[in-house]
Design an enzyme around this catalytic site. Sequence first.
Site, mmCIF file in Angstrom:
data_model
loop_
_atom_site.group_PDB
_atom_site.id
_atom_site.type_symbol
_atom_site.label_atom_id
_atom_site.label_comp_id
_atom_site.label_asym_id
_atom_site.label_seq_id
_atom_site.Cartn_x
_atom_site.Cartn_y
_atom_site.Cartn_z
ATOM 1 N N TYR A 20 0.752 -1.319 -0.097
ATOM 2 C CA TYR A 20 -0.008 0.109 -0.039
ATOM 3 C C TYR A 20 0.779 1.322 -0.148
ATOM 4 C CZ TYR A 20 -3.999 3.007 1.537
ATOM 5 O OH TYR A 20 -5.028 3.631 1.685
ATOM 6 N N LYS A 51 -1.297 -1.275 -4.214
ATOM 7 C CA LYS A 51 -2.110 -0.514 -4.371
ATOM 8 C C LYS A 51 -1.590 1.011 -4.468
ATOM 9 C CE LYS A 51 -6.234 1.910 -2.225
ATOM 10 N NZ LYS A 51 -7.169 2.106 -0.664
#
Length: 329
Positions: free
Chosen positions: A164, A192
Amino acid sequence: MQVAQSHTPSPASSDASAACLSAASPGTPAFRGIWLPLVTPFLRKGADTPVDHAALRRLVAHYRHSGIAGFVICGTTGEAAALDEAEQLAVFDTVLTEAGDLPVIAGLSGNHLGHTLSRMDAFNALPLAGVLTPAPYYIRPSQAGLVGWFQTLADRSRAPLVLYDIPYRTGATLTLDTLLTLAGHGNISAIKDCGGNAHTTQALIADGRLSVLAGEDHQLLSTLTMGGHGAIIASSHCRPAHFAALYCAVQAQQLDVARALFHALMPVVKLLFAEANPGPVKAWLAREGLLTDVLRAPMTSASPTVAQQLVDAIAAVDAGFGAKAVNAA
């Protein structure tokens, strides 16, 4: 997916979206399509705000057949920072029980390695498809420290790690060299991408070892058309089948359809982030009768003005594309 006689693209049904997602060729990364970072519903009981598990089950049932690829739970949109460890595990149990054959990714953040590894051990007992984890926040380690952090978590995790990259929340920037190094780990499978660097996004897609998932909602179309594999975006709470249709249109090289959907959805996306996420999302879901509009401090509910503007923007999408297929649950 066809363009209607009015030249307005028709969003794919949930069955068509499922077919789009299942038609991948061998070797296609597992993390693809539109993933929903699910909100965590709460109840208001005096000064307390317990997790509303009945509403959580209702949300999962609502979205299961909407065309999404899977759920992400206890991430930023899920107000994970406001949940203690026992509450998070209870949320996992509810979602995993209700999700059926849809895969579930769990969020895991921290900046104390021992505590984070201990929580990972608890995650390892669950049938998770992945673990979404950011850089350790606030302490701003070196790139070598970041590589060691993620590799240690990946070594410990039963499920594949989804990086992330969100430097504006963590204070730590993952350089392209660091990300390419991490891509070489056998248990790091996706990212992500909230880094805001188009060069890095392009380079990771070209490298091909990670599934590149847009994490900034407004970058969905650009990431997909560069060859990205999907997205984890909070705006998919509103009309998720349209976002799934956009993804499928890009896969089918129907870029006119994808562009039309994207531009129609952008006013909704902008309003969903006009105030702190997930305030506007929860205001919309409360209006739909799916939960109570309750957030935990320091998060606050959306203002009445933004909530009404969001209703109007979604109505405009419905006028152009319809809502029945989207709301099928």
